[in-house]
Design an enzyme around this catalytic site. Structure first.
Site, PDB file in Angstrom:
ATOM      1  N   ARG A  50       1.534   4.891   4.654  1.00  0.00           N
ATOM      2  CA  ARG A  50       0.714   4.811   3.446  1.00  0.00           C
ATOM      3  C   ARG A  50       0.370   6.200   2.926  1.00  0.00           C
ATOM      4  O   ARG A  50       0.922   6.663   1.942  1.00  0.00           O
ATOM      5  CB  ARG A  50      -0.563   3.996   3.743  1.00  0.00           C
ATOM      6  CG  ARG A  50      -1.314   3.515   2.478  1.00  0.00           C
ATOM      7  CD  ARG A  50      -2.235   4.542   1.888  1.00  0.00           C
ATOM      8  NE  ARG A  50      -3.287   4.982   2.796  1.00  0.00           N
ATOM      9  CZ  ARG A  50      -4.118   5.981   2.549  1.00  0.00           C
ATOM     10  NH1 ARG A  50      -4.011   6.665   1.414  1.00  0.00           N
ATOM     11  NH2 ARG A  50      -5.037   6.349   3.432  1.00  0.00           N
ATOM     12  N   ASP A  51      -0.493   6.908   3.633  1.00  0.00           N
ATOM     13  CA  ASP A  51      -0.902   8.242   3.205  1.00  0.00           C
ATOM     14  C   ASP A  51       0.270   9.217   3.218  1.00  0.00           C
ATOM     15  O   ASP A  51       0.366  10.106   2.368  1.00  0.00           O
ATOM     16  CB  ASP A  51      -2.017   8.725   4.138  1.00  0.00           C
ATOM     17  CG  ASP A  51      -2.717   9.972   3.626  1.00  0.00           C
ATOM     18  OD1 ASP A  51      -2.534  10.321   2.459  1.00  0.00           O
ATOM     19  OD2 ASP A  51      -3.449  10.600   4.413  1.00  0.00           O
ATOM     20  N   HIS A  69      -9.759  12.725  10.450  1.00  0.00           N
ATOM     21  CA  HIS A  69      -8.526  12.758   9.655  1.00  0.00           C
ATOM     22  C   HIS A  69      -8.347  14.194   9.142  1.00  0.00           C
ATOM     23  O   HIS A  69      -8.914  14.580   8.116  1.00  0.00           O
ATOM     24  CB  HIS A  69      -8.663  11.777   8.491  1.00  0.00           C
ATOM     25  CG  HIS A  69      -7.441  11.625   7.653  1.00  0.00           C
ATOM     26  ND1 HIS A  69      -6.767  10.425   7.511  1.00  0.00           N
ATOM     27  CD2 HIS A  69      -6.766  12.504   6.881  1.00  0.00           C
ATOM     28  CE1 HIS A  69      -5.741  10.583   6.703  1.00  0.00           C
ATOM     29  NE2 HIS A  69      -5.721  11.838   6.293  1.00  0.00           N
ATOM     30  N   HIS A  76      -6.148  17.643   7.940  1.00  0.00           N
ATOM     31  CA  HIS A  76      -4.946  18.198   7.339  1.00  0.00           C
ATOM     32  C   HIS A  76      -4.742  19.601   7.914  1.00  0.00           C
ATOM     33  O   HIS A  76      -5.690  20.257   8.336  1.00  0.00           O
ATOM     34  CB  HIS A  76      -5.062  18.245   5.817  1.00  0.00           C
ATOM     35  CG  HIS A  76      -4.904  16.908   5.174  1.00  0.00           C
ATOM     36  ND1 HIS A  76      -4.194  16.709   4.016  1.00  0.00           N
ATOM     37  CD2 HIS A  76      -5.359  15.674   5.523  1.00  0.00           C
ATOM     38  CE1 HIS A  76      -4.220  15.422   3.674  1.00  0.00           C
ATOM     39  NE2 HIS A  76      -4.927  14.783   4.580  1.00  0.00           N
ATOM     40  N   CYS A  89      -2.254  14.699  -0.734  1.00  0.00           N
ATOM     41  CA  CYS A  89      -3.116  13.880  -1.576  1.00  0.00           C
ATOM     42  C   CYS A  89      -2.741  14.121  -3.025  1.00  0.00           C
ATOM     43  O   CYS A  89      -2.807  15.262  -3.498  1.00  0.00           O
ATOM     44  CB  CYS A  89      -4.593  14.216  -1.355  1.00  0.00           C
ATOM     45  SG  CYS A  89      -5.690  13.280  -2.432  1.00  0.00           S
TER      46      CYS A  89
END
Length: 309
Positions: A20-21, A213, A215, A246
């Protein structure tokens, strides 16, 4: 070599977000069948939570416009949680119609990103999520609350801890079962992570309900993860092969690579249930279909031939 460290959890649940992400920011649309096989391969590698897709309007994320076609292709996967992202009640309707039993909503700790991502203020977005969460809980659906920009925002700079705590507490008060703290642009450092986790605990949000979460924009994702583990966090988001970013935060680079995370956790003697060899092979397989090498350092180290020009 496994060298266990004191004060760390015995096991960690990896919340795999690659399908998904990870894929949502790909410019070329990935065929539905490839996505389905990707998720099957991730499950076969031992991942027990795999975020499958998002029921957003196709206009906003064209890559995930095939949610209704993809989700039924996963019916044969057993013993694996397949959460989906829903932005509003319409998205919830679509997810429930397909039998989804785990959903996620996506909030922001900052006004700038709430405006860019949801075209609402922070409080307006929480108001939009309230009926979504309430209806989901009525249907006994597990709800995860994503909170983005927890450490820094490309428009607002550093985000105060108390500001993040307020929105995080609001999400939990709506009825979310789980909270994922997002370092959307990758600016967090370990002490900042510990400070935020401690502040959340002080406001009654238990560590057991928190996931992280990170990055890897500044190469800090693993260091930040270790800080969270030392605090007692046992849920870590990661993306196979390090895919993702994103679409609404241009400075956001890839997610923490699942392979890099598993390598570190295995070295610490922490159980994940993941077969690193099969996971690496899966990321190599997908990278070939995307037409570029995986950014994961572990994938590159374990499959050097797949990255030759």
């Amino acid at each position: 070599m496994v060298v266990p460290a004191q004060g760390l959890p015995a096991s960690v649940r990896i919340h795999e977000v690659g399908a998904r992400d990870g894929l949502q920011n790909e410019k070329a649309v990935v065929p539905t069948e490839i996505k389905a096989e990707f998720i099957h391969r991730l499950a076969e590698a031992g991942l027990t939570t795999i975020e499958a897709t998002s029921f957003v309007h196709p206009k906003w994320v064209p890559q995930l416009a095939d949610a209704e076609r993809l989700f039924p292709l996963l019916d044969d996967i057993e013993g694996v949680a397949l959460p989906v992202l829903v932005p509003n009640e319409r998205g919830l309707d679509r997810a429930l119609a397909l039998g989804a039993d785990r959903i996620a909503v996506f909030a922001s700790a900052t006004e700038s990103f709430a405006k860019a991502n949801l075209n609402r203020t922070v409080d307006e977005s929480l108001g939009m999520f309230a009926p979504v969460v309430a209806r989901a809980k009525e249907q006994r659906v597990h709800v995860r609350g994503y909170l983005s920009m927890c450490f820094g925002d490309p428009w607002e700079g550093a985000v105060p801890v108390h500001q993040v705590v307020r929105v995080a507490k609001s999400l939990m008060d709506l009825g979310c079962d789980e909270l994922s703290l997002g370092d959307t642009i990758g600016v967090a450092t370990p002490a900042h992570v510990r400070s935020l986790l401690a502040a959340l605990n002080e406001e009654g949000v238990p560590t057991s309900a928190i996931g992280v979460h990170f990055h890897d924009t500044y190469g800090q994702a693993l260091a930040n993860t270790l800080a969270a583990l030392q605090h007692g966090v046992t849920t870590v988001d990661a993306s196979a092969g390090g895919l993702g970013g994103c679409p609404y935060a241009k400075s956001a680079t890839g997610n923490l690579a699942t392979e890099d995370l598993v390598w570190m956790l295995q070295g610490l003697g922490i159980d994940t249930g993941v077969d690193l060899g099969r996971l690496t092979a899966t990321s190599v397989w997908l990278a070939e279909r995307l037409g570029r090498p995986s950014p994961s350092r572990t994938v590159r180290a374990l499959s050097p031939d797949s990255h030759k020009e």
